[in-house]
Design an enzyme around this catalytic site. Structure first.
Site, PDB file in Angstrom:
ATOM      1  N   HIS A 192      -0.746  -3.518   8.697  1.00  0.00           N
ATOM      2  CA  HIS A 192       0.110  -2.814   7.735  1.00  0.00           C
ATOM      3  C   HIS A 192       0.643  -1.553   8.420  1.00  0.00           C
ATOM      4  O   HIS A 192      -0.121  -0.650   8.740  1.00  0.00           O
ATOM      5  CB  HIS A 192      -0.751  -2.464   6.515  1.00  0.00           C
ATOM      6  CG  HIS A 192      -0.036  -1.727   5.432  1.00  0.00           C
ATOM      7  ND1 HIS A 192       0.296  -2.321   4.239  1.00  0.00           N
ATOM      8  CD2 HIS A 192       0.411  -0.443   5.338  1.00  0.00           C
ATOM      9  CE1 HIS A 192       0.908  -1.433   3.454  1.00  0.00           C
ATOM     10  NE2 HIS A 192       0.979  -0.286   4.100  1.00  0.00           N
ATOM     11  N   CYS A 216       1.930   6.516   0.569  1.00  0.00           N
ATOM     12  CA  CYS A 216       0.755   6.791  -0.249  1.00  0.00           C
ATOM     13  C   CYS A 216       0.864   8.175  -0.876  1.00  0.00           C
ATOM     14  O   CYS A 216       1.125   9.155  -0.179  1.00  0.00           O
ATOM     15  CB  CYS A 216      -0.504   6.712   0.621  1.00  0.00           C
ATOM     16  SG  CYS A 216      -1.991   7.168  -0.271  1.00  0.00           S
TER      17      CYS A 216
HETATM   18 ZN    ZN Z   1       1.966   1.097   3.094  1.00  0.00          ZN
END
Ligand code: ZN
Length: 305
Positions: free
Chosen positions: A210, A243
């Site tokens: 990721h 995030c």
């Molecule tokens: Zn991500």
């Protein structure tokens, strides 16, 4: 995993992509996003987050999103993933029609503390507790290791620490471990080194990667992960996302840009680039402005006239 393609692309726009976007999509718009990416061939998608809605308000409609997709004609072929940070989140997820629960452990204590209010060790014990429950309920448990390549608070994450952590997670009963570059600091040398070291201790557990393109290294990292044998890669339509608990964490790598890179390199994905670009255009309109993706603006390889 199986399948006829060289790489499985996991679409994360409806969760990782939207959770921190200034624009807020309605439940109906999220459902339409998932349907559009499904139509482009993305059968495995992260679509919901069963976290405290007070902490991540954008994801408060997790149950409604999963329920709205439950009767879709292509539902049986799809695998939908819900993010779960603790036992309480799992208790919510298991009541829905979600197929997979993706647990999270950060490689650094400080990030785990800020992201989910516990130490890395406590987060691992949560995985050890929830993974068997998920299997017993017929759900596929996976885990993402955030800050695998560096932490916004504690800086360098020693490779030995990551290796010890993933070795423990591989024994917890999860089916897949995702190495996540949450703040987009990795370069290909790190990817090569960490994937090799982690693979040596994780046995038959599948690896996934990721990447964020925060420092423009995300696509080079994804290709390097593929070259090192990783066959599952996360990306987000339009390259949106980040995030909320990681300062300056900008977008994921864009699905359409990743697919262009892979397919032109002879690595098949089974995805329809034109349909991805059309879906990305729709998403940019829904969000009210351009996304970081470049292929959605430039188009695919020119066709001769
Ligand atoms: Zn991500």
């Amino acid at each position: 995993m199986g399948g006829a393609w060289d790489v499985q692309v996991v679409e994360v726009s409806a969760r990782d992509g939207l959770q921190n976007d200034p624009a807020e999509l309605s439940t109906a718009q999220k459902v339409e996003l998932v349907r559009r990416t499904t139509a482009a061939g993305l059968t495995r998608q992260e679509i919901a987050s069963f976290v405290n809605p007070a902490r991540v308000p954008r994801m408060a409609d997790a149950e409604a999103v999963v329920a709205a997709l439950a009767e879709d004609p292509d539902r049986a072929a799809a695998s939908y993933i819900g993010l779960v940070l603790n036992a309480r989140g799992f208790d919510r997820a298991v009541l829905t029609r979600i197929d997979e629960v993706n647990l999270v452990v950060a490689a650094s204590d400080e990030f785990t503390e800020r992201n989910q209010g516990m130490s890395t060790d406590e987060a691992v014990r949560t995985v050890e507790q929830v993974a068997p429950l998920a299997r017993a309920a017929g759900l596929v448990p996976t885990v993402t290791v955030s800050t695998s390549f560096g932490c916004p608070f504690s800086g360098e994450v020693p490779v030995d620490r990551l290796v010890a952590l993933t070795e423990r997670l591989a024994a917890s009963g999860v089916e897949e471990i995702a190495l996540a570059d949450t703040i987009g600091v990795a370069v290909p040398r790190d990817v090569r080194d960490r994937v090799r070291r982690v693979r040596a201790v994780t046995g038959a557990v599948r690896l996934r990667a990721h990447f964020h393109n925060t420092r423009n290294t995300g696509y080079a990292n994804a290709l390097t992960a593929y070259e090192e044998g990783v066959r599952v890669l996360d990306s987000s339509l339009g390259g949106i996302g980040g995030c909320p608990f990681a300062p300056k964490a900008t977008g994921n790598i864009a699905t359409e840009d990743l697919v262009y890179l892979l397919e032109r390199s002879g690595v098949t994905t089974g995805l329809d680039l034109d349909a991805l670009i059309a879906a990305s255009d729709w998403l940019a309109t829904a969000l009210g402005g351009p996304t970081p993706s470049l292929v959605s603006k430039a188009g695919g390889f020119p066709t001769t006239t």
